[in-house]
Design a protein around this motif. Structure first.
Motif, PDB file in Angstrom:
ATOM      1  N   SER A 130      -6.229  33.914 -25.547  1.00  0.00           N
ATOM      2  CA  SER A 130      -6.704  35.286 -25.378  1.00  0.00           C
ATOM      3  C   SER A 130      -8.217  35.361 -25.556  1.00  0.00           C
ATOM      4  N   VAL A 131      -8.653  35.721 -26.741  1.00  0.00           N
ATOM      5  CA  VAL A 131     -10.066  35.970 -27.006  1.00  0.00           C
ATOM      6  C   VAL A 131     -10.893  34.707 -26.791  1.00  0.00           C
ATOM      7  N   SER A 132     -12.069  34.906 -26.217  1.00  0.00           N
ATOM      8  CA  SER A 132     -13.007  33.802 -26.040  1.00  0.00           C
ATOM      9  C   SER A 132     -14.342  34.145 -26.677  1.00  0.00           C
ATOM     10  N   THR A 133     -14.997  33.124 -27.195  1.00  0.00           N
ATOM     11  CA  THR A 133     -16.323  33.291 -27.782  1.00  0.00           C
ATOM     12  C   THR A 133     -17.289  32.333 -27.107  1.00  0.00           C
ATOM     13  N   LEU A 134     -18.396  32.869 -26.650  1.00  0.00           N
ATOM     14  CA  LEU A 134     -19.486  32.060 -26.100  1.00  0.00           C
ATOM     15  C   LEU A 134     -20.575  31.989 -27.164  1.00  0.00           C
ATOM     16  N   THR A 135     -20.946  30.789 -27.538  1.00  0.00           N
ATOM     17  CA  THR A 135     -21.962  30.588 -28.580  1.00  0.00           C
ATOM     18  C   THR A 135     -23.204  29.953 -27.975  1.00  0.00           C
ATOM     19  N   ILE A 136     -24.328  30.532 -28.313  1.00  0.00           N
ATOM     20  CA  ILE A 136     -25.610  29.955 -27.903  1.00  0.00           C
ATOM     21  C   ILE A 136     -26.365  29.597 -29.170  1.00  0.00           C
ATOM     22  N   GLN A 137     -26.670  28.329 -29.323  1.00  0.00           N
ATOM     23  CA  GLN A 137     -27.404  27.871 -30.502  1.00  0.00           C
ATOM     24  C   GLN A 137     -28.893  27.810 -30.199  1.00  0.00           C
ATOM     25  N   ARG A 138     -29.673  28.039 -31.228  1.00  0.00           N
ATOM     26  CA  ARG A 138     -31.144  27.904 -31.111  1.00  0.00           C
ATOM     27  C   ARG A 138     -31.642  28.608 -29.856  1.00  0.00           C
ATOM     28  N   THR A 139     -31.384  29.901 -29.783  1.00  0.00           N
ATOM     29  CA  THR A 139     -31.681  30.663 -28.567  1.00  0.00           C
ATOM     30  C   THR A 139     -33.140  30.540 -28.152  1.00  0.00           C
ATOM     31  N   GLN A 140     -33.333  30.565 -26.850  1.00  0.00           N
ATOM     32  CA  GLN A 140     -34.655  30.532 -26.228  1.00  0.00           C
ATOM     33  C   GLN A 140     -34.838  31.799 -25.411  1.00  0.00           C
ATOM     34  N   GLN A 141     -36.093  32.109 -25.091  1.00  0.00           N
ATOM     35  CA  GLN A 141     -36.356  33.333 -24.333  1.00  0.00           C
ATOM     36  C   GLN A 141     -35.690  33.301 -22.964  1.00  0.00           C
ATOM     37  N   GLU A 142     -35.571  32.120 -22.386  1.00  0.00           N
ATOM     38  CA  GLU A 142     -34.939  32.048 -21.060  1.00  0.00           C
ATOM     39  C   GLU A 142     -33.432  32.298 -21.107  1.00  0.00           C
ATOM     40  N   ASP A 143     -32.864  32.401 -22.310  1.00  0.00           N
ATOM     41  CA  ASP A 143     -31.445  32.744 -22.438  1.00  0.00           C
ATOM     42  C   ASP A 143     -31.215  34.243 -22.279  1.00  0.00           C
ATOM     43  N   SER A 144     -32.273  35.029 -22.261  1.00  0.00           N
ATOM     44  CA  SER A 144     -32.137  36.471 -22.103  1.00  0.00           C
ATOM     45  C   SER A 144     -31.494  36.775 -20.759  1.00  0.00           C
ATOM     46  N   ALA A 145     -30.403  37.515 -20.801  1.00  0.00           N
ATOM     47  CA  ALA A 145     -29.617  37.802 -19.592  1.00  0.00           C
ATOM     48  C   ALA A 145     -28.473  38.711 -19.991  1.00  0.00           C
ATOM     49  N   VAL A 146     -27.705  39.112 -18.992  1.00  0.00           N
ATOM     50  CA  VAL A 146     -26.431  39.789 -19.246  1.00  0.00           C
ATOM     51  C   VAL A 146     -25.321  38.760 -19.074  1.00  0.00           C
ATOM     52  N   TYR A 147     -24.506  38.617 -20.088  1.00  0.00           N
ATOM     53  CA  TYR A 147     -23.411  37.651 -20.066  1.00  0.00           C
ATOM     54  C   TYR A 147     -22.119  38.397 -19.751  1.00  0.00           C
ATOM     55  N   LEU A 148     -21.499  38.001 -18.656  1.00  0.00           N
ATOM     56  CA  LEU A 148     -20.302  38.675 -18.166  1.00  0.00           C
ATOM     57  C   LEU A 148     -19.083  37.796 -18.371  1.00  0.00           C
ATOM     58  N   CYS A 149     -18.008  38.443 -18.734  1.00  0.00           N
ATOM     59  CA  CYS A 149     -16.723  37.766 -18.863  1.00  0.00           C
ATOM     60  C   CYS A 149     -15.781  38.368 -17.835  1.00  0.00           C
ATOM     61  N   ALA A 150     -14.923  37.545 -17.275  1.00  0.00           N
ATOM     62  CA  ALA A 150     -13.926  38.024 -16.317  1.00  0.00           C
ATOM     63  C   ALA A 150     -12.607  37.340 -16.602  1.00  0.00           C
ATOM     64  N   SER A 151     -11.523  38.010 -16.265  1.00  0.00           N
ATOM     65  CA  SER A 151     -10.221  37.374 -16.411  1.00  0.00           C
ATOM     66  C   SER A 151      -9.410  37.591 -15.141  1.00  0.00           C
ATOM     67  N   SER A 152      -8.468  36.695 -14.925  1.00  0.00           N
ATOM     68  CA  SER A 152      -7.537  36.855 -13.809  1.00  0.00           C
ATOM     69  C   SER A 152      -6.160  36.402 -14.264  1.00  0.00           C
ATOM     70  N   LEU A 153      -5.164  36.811 -13.507  1.00  0.00           N
ATOM     71  CA  LEU A 153      -3.781  36.583 -13.921  1.00  0.00           C
ATOM     72  C   LEU A 153      -3.528  35.103 -14.173  1.00  0.00           C
ATOM     73  N   ASP A 154      -4.000  34.277 -13.249  1.00  0.00           N
ATOM     74  CA  ASP A 154      -3.962  32.834 -13.458  1.00  0.00           C
ATOM     75  C   ASP A 154      -4.986  32.195 -12.549  1.00  0.00           C
ATOM     76  N   SER A 155      -5.078  30.891 -12.606  1.00  0.00           N
ATOM     77  CA  SER A 155      -6.059  30.216 -11.757  1.00  0.00           C
ATOM     78  C   SER A 155      -5.372  29.346 -10.715  1.00  0.00           C
ATOM     79  N   PHE A 156      -4.077  29.567 -10.524  1.00  0.00           N
ATOM     80  CA  PHE A 156      -3.352  28.737  -9.570  1.00  0.00           C
ATOM     81  C   PHE A 156      -3.252  29.391  -8.207  1.00  0.00           C
ATOM     82  N   ASN A 157      -3.549  30.669  -8.169  1.00  0.00           N
ATOM     83  CA  ASN A 157      -3.653  31.369  -6.900  1.00  0.00           C
ATOM     84  C   ASN A 157      -5.037  31.999  -6.842  1.00  0.00           C
ATOM     85  N   THR A 158      -5.477  32.295  -5.660  1.00  0.00           N
ATOM     86  CA  THR A 158      -6.787  32.933  -5.547  1.00  0.00           C
ATOM     87  C   THR A 158      -6.634  34.379  -5.964  1.00  0.00           C
TER      88      THR A 158
END
Lengths: 115, 114
Positions: free
Chosen positions: A73-101
């Motif tokens: 279920s829940v996912s965590t994205l970790t960024i260590q020792r952040t840099q200025q170029e890491d500035s962005a919008v981080y998007l998460c998406a989910s789908s029913l499965d990955s076996f069909n498009t």
């Protein structure tokens, strides 16, 4: 909830600090994706989970980036020792499965600003 | 590798004008194609999709036809409204790439004037 949720919605951090971004997918969706939206790079894929495993990490830009998913279920994205170029919008998406498009449903994103 | 090329924006139109946003793709297999829309301050929303050649996706007056011969998936709407002002993203998903991750175009900002 009915949709994909992400927290925090905004995060301001200082260069060199670690940050954690959270994603709650739609209940029952087994596939989960992280993307990054930045002015210079557009929308780019970071990592994909099927269940708790990550068969494709090819988009992670450096070893400072990591992600995990627990309980399928829940996912965590970790960024260590952040840099200025890491500035962005981080998007998460989910789908029913990955076996069909299948359609991916996106969360509202976390806007990360690294000072 | 797979890629999506989208027309540069911004596109500025008057209300009720005809809209076309061009999208072409490169893929090794037989991708599915998508248009997503991002309204100001909101997340990405699926607008329409097509999964095989000659399929037409449609929603909210928008249409796009999967053209394999020209590797294109152009977005059209006959009469735009002010409320259509947003950023539009073309994307593909191709299992031959190894996963169903999306490859996005750069996005086209549409501004509709009353």
């Amino acid at each position: 909830g009915a949709g994909v949720s992400q927290s925090p919605s905004n995060k301001v951090t200082e260069k060199g600090k670690d940050v954690e971004l959270r994603c709650d997918p739609i209940s029952g969706h087994t596939a989960l994706y992280w993307y990054r939206q930045s002015l210079g790079q557009g929308l780019e894929f970071l990592i994909y989970f099927q269940g708790n495993s990550a068969p494709d990490k090819s988009g992670l830009p450096s070893d400072r980036f990591s992600a995990e998913r627990t309980g399928g279920s829940v996912s965590t994205l970790t960024i260590q020792r952040t840099q200025q170029e890491d500035s962005a919008v981080y998007l998460c998406a989910s789908s029913l499965d990955s076996f069909n498009t299948d359609t991916q449903y996106f969360g509202p994103g976390t806007r990360l600003t690294v000072l | 590798g797979d890629s999506v090329t989208q027309m540069e924006g911004p596109v500025t139109l008057s209300e009720e004008a005809f809209l076309t946003i061009n999208c072409t793709y490169t893929a090794t297999g037989y991708p599915s194609l998508f248009w997503y829309v991002q309204y100001p301050g909101e997340g990405l929303q699926l607008l329409l999709k097509a999964t095989k050649a000659d399929d037409k996706g449609s929603n909210k007056g928008f249409e796009a036809t999967y053209r394999k011969e020209t590797t294109s998936f152009h977005l059209e709407k006959g009469s735009v409204q002010v409320s259509d002002s947003a950023v539009y993203f073309c994307a593909l998903s191709d299992l031959n790439s190894g996963t169903y991750k999306y490859i996005f175009g750069t996005g086209t900002r549409l501004k509709v004037l009353a």
